[in-house]
Scaffold this motif. Structure first.
Motif, short mmCIF file in Angstrom:
data_model
loop_
_atom_site.label_atom_id
_atom_site.label_comp_id
_atom_site.label_asym_id
_atom_site.label_seq_id
_atom_site.Cartn_x
_atom_site.Cartn_y
_atom_site.Cartn_z
N TYR A 25 0.83 -1.20 0.00
CA TYR A 25 0.00 0.00 0.00
C TYR A 25 0.87 1.26 0.00
O TYR A 25 0.61 2.19 -0.74
N ALA A 26 1.90 1.25 0.83
CA ALA A 26 2.78 2.42 0.94
C ALA A 26 3.48 2.74 -0.38
O ALA A 26 3.71 3.91 -0.69
N GLU A 27 3.79 1.72 -1.15
CA GLU A 27 4.52 1.90 -2.40
C GLU A 27 3.60 2.08 -3.61
O GLU A 27 4.07 2.31 -4.72
N ALA A 28 2.29 2.00 -3.41
CA ALA A 28 1.33 1.97 -4.50
C ALA A 28 0.97 3.36 -5.04
O ALA A 28 1.09 4.36 -4.34
N THR A 29 0.49 3.36 -6.27
CA THR A 29 -0.10 4.56 -6.87
C THR A 29 -1.50 4.74 -6.28
O THR A 29 -2.01 3.84 -5.61
N LEU A 30 -2.12 5.88 -6.56
CA LEU A 30 -3.48 6.12 -6.05
C LEU A 30 -4.44 5.02 -6.48
O LEU A 30 -5.21 4.50 -5.67
N GLU A 31 -4.41 4.66 -7.75
CA GLU A 31 -5.32 3.63 -8.25
C GLU A 31 -5.07 2.27 -7.59
O GLU A 31 -6.00 1.55 -7.25
N THR A 32 -3.80 1.94 -7.41
CA THR A 32 -3.47 0.66 -6.79
C THR A 32 -3.87 0.65 -5.31
O THR A 32 -4.28 -0.38 -4.79
N ASP A 51 -7.37 -0.28 -5.26
CA ASP A 51 -7.48 -1.72 -5.53
C ASP A 51 -7.18 -2.54 -4.28
O ASP A 51 -7.86 -3.53 -3.99
N ILE A 52 -6.17 -2.13 -3.53
CA ILE A 52 -5.79 -2.85 -2.31
C ILE A 52 -6.92 -2.75 -1.28
O ILE A 52 -7.27 -3.75 -0.64
N ILE A 53 -7.51 -1.57 -1.14
CA ILE A 53 -8.63 -1.40 -0.20
C ILE A 53 -9.78 -2.32 -0.61
O ILE A 53 -10.39 -2.98 0.23
N VAL A 103 -19.49 3.52 -2.04
CA VAL A 103 -20.34 2.34 -2.16
C VAL A 103 -21.75 2.68 -1.66
O VAL A 103 -22.75 2.28 -2.28
N ASP A 104 -21.84 3.43 -0.58
CA ASP A 104 -23.14 3.83 -0.03
C ASP A 104 -23.94 4.70 -0.99
O ASP A 104 -25.16 4.79 -0.87
N CYS A 105 -23.29 5.35 -1.94
CA CYS A 105 -23.97 6.22 -2.91
C CYS A 105 -24.64 5.43 -4.03
O CYS A 105 -25.39 6.00 -4.83
N ARG A 106 -24.38 4.16 -4.12
CA ARG A 106 -24.96 3.33 -5.19
C ARG A 106 -26.46 3.16 -4.98
O ARG A 106 -26.97 3.26 -3.87
N VAL A 107 -27.15 2.84 -6.05
CA VAL A 107 -28.56 2.48 -5.98
C VAL A 107 -28.67 1.28 -5.04
O VAL A 107 -27.77 0.43 -5.01
N SER A 108 -29.75 1.20 -4.29
CA SER A 108 -29.84 0.21 -3.21
C SER A 108 -29.54 -1.22 -3.64
O SER A 108 -28.84 -1.94 -2.93
N GLU A 109 -30.03 -1.66 -4.80
CA GLU A 109 -29.77 -3.03 -5.24
C GLU A 109 -28.27 -3.24 -5.49
O GLU A 109 -27.68 -4.21 -5.03
N GLU A 110 -27.66 -2.31 -6.23
CA GLU A 110 -26.22 -2.39 -6.49
C GLU A 110 -25.43 -2.35 -5.19
O GLU A 110 -24.50 -3.11 -5.00
N ILE A 161 -19.41 -2.04 -11.18
CA ILE A 161 -19.56 -1.29 -9.93
C ILE A 161 -18.18 -0.97 -9.36
O ILE A 161 -17.91 0.17 -8.96
N ARG A 162 -17.31 -1.97 -9.31
CA ARG A 162 -15.96 -1.77 -8.77
C ARG A 162 -15.21 -0.69 -9.55
O ARG A 162 -14.57 0.17 -8.96
N LYS A 163 -15.31 -0.76 -10.87
CA LYS A 163 -14.62 0.21 -11.73
C LYS A 163 -15.15 1.63 -11.48
O LYS A 163 -14.38 2.58 -11.40
N SER A 164 -16.46 1.75 -11.34
CA SER A 164 -17.07 3.05 -11.11
C SER A 164 -16.65 3.63 -9.76
O SER A 164 -16.29 4.81 -9.67
N VAL A 165 -16.67 2.81 -8.72
CA VAL A 165 -16.26 3.25 -7.38
C VAL A 165 -14.78 3.66 -7.41
O VAL A 165 -14.41 4.72 -6.89
N LYS A 166 -13.96 2.84 -8.05
CA LYS A 166 -12.52 3.13 -8.13
C LYS A 166 -12.27 4.45 -8.85
O LYS A 166 -11.48 5.28 -8.40
N GLN A 167 -12.98 4.68 -9.96
CA GLN A 167 -12.80 5.90 -10.73
C GLN A 167 -13.20 7.13 -9.90
O GLN A 167 -12.48 8.13 -9.88
#
Length: 192
Positions: free
Chosen positions: A11-18, A21-23, A128-135, A170-176
């Motif tokens: 985590y310490a050595e990672a880029t923002l995107e990575t 991903d780790i989280i 994640v909490d901002c997603r539509v309830s089903e998602e 969903i993962r891609k959208s949250v990450k972005q």
């Protein structure tokens, strides 16, 4: 399985995107990883402080009260440990909390890494909490390992491949969203 130390080092050595991903990858374990490392840091600091105190007094073991005065070693230890945990979580090492500690710079650096992990995890949860309830419900169950992709496909009445696409989207959208927030925030650090 990777050790807590390995995950923190990556985590310490990672880029923002990575980092995001780790989280995501270790989502259910992040709190435990952070809390376990803070507990270890507290132990290391306390033990070194105690060792230094005994050396300063020329003691070989536990000190016995030798003067008339109020002393509450148990209370002092509890208070110090509580202050120490707060200092690590907030990255506020003012005062003498790390006085006499050999690797204080390393401890401070690691505290900042853990604080960053906590903040990005919190951002992740909010996104994640901002997603539509089903998602949101599906993704939270997936993140918390309550449901796997087969379970999601079955509960949604879709094929496995569609479940993979759904979770990936969903993962891609949250990450972005988180990456954009972090990039904007890093541009403003140190500016007025």
């Amino acid at each position: 399985m990777e050790t807590k130390a390995t995950i923190i080092r990556k985590y310490a050595e990672a880029t923002l995107e990575t980092k995001v991903d780790i989280i995501c990858k270790y989502y259910p374990q992040i709190d435990g990883i952070i809390n376990a490392r803070i507990a270890a840091m507290k132990y290391i600091i306390w033990e070194e402080k105690e060792k230094n105190r005994r050396v300063d007094y020329g003691e070989l073991g536990v000190r016995v009260q030798s003067r008339n005065g109020y002393s509450d070693p148990t209370g002092n230890e509890a208070s110090f440990r509580a202050n120490l945990e707060s200092a690590i979580r907030k990255c506020d090492f003012s005062g003498d909390i790390l006085e006499g500690i050999d690797n204080s710079e390393k401890i401070i650096e690691e505290a900042y890494i853990l604080k960053d992990m906590m903040e990005i995890q919190h951002l992740y949860e909010l996104q994640v909490d901002c997603r539509v309830s089903e998602e949101r419900n599906l993704f939270q169950k997936y993140l918390n390992q309550e449901m796997n992709l087969t379970d999601i496909a079955s509960s949604c009445g879709i094929e496995y491949h569609s479940a993979v696409k759904k979770i990936t989207k969903i993962r891609k959208s949250v990450k972005q969203e988180i990456t954009e927030i972090l990039e904007v925030a890093s541009c403003h650090v140190g500016t007025k």
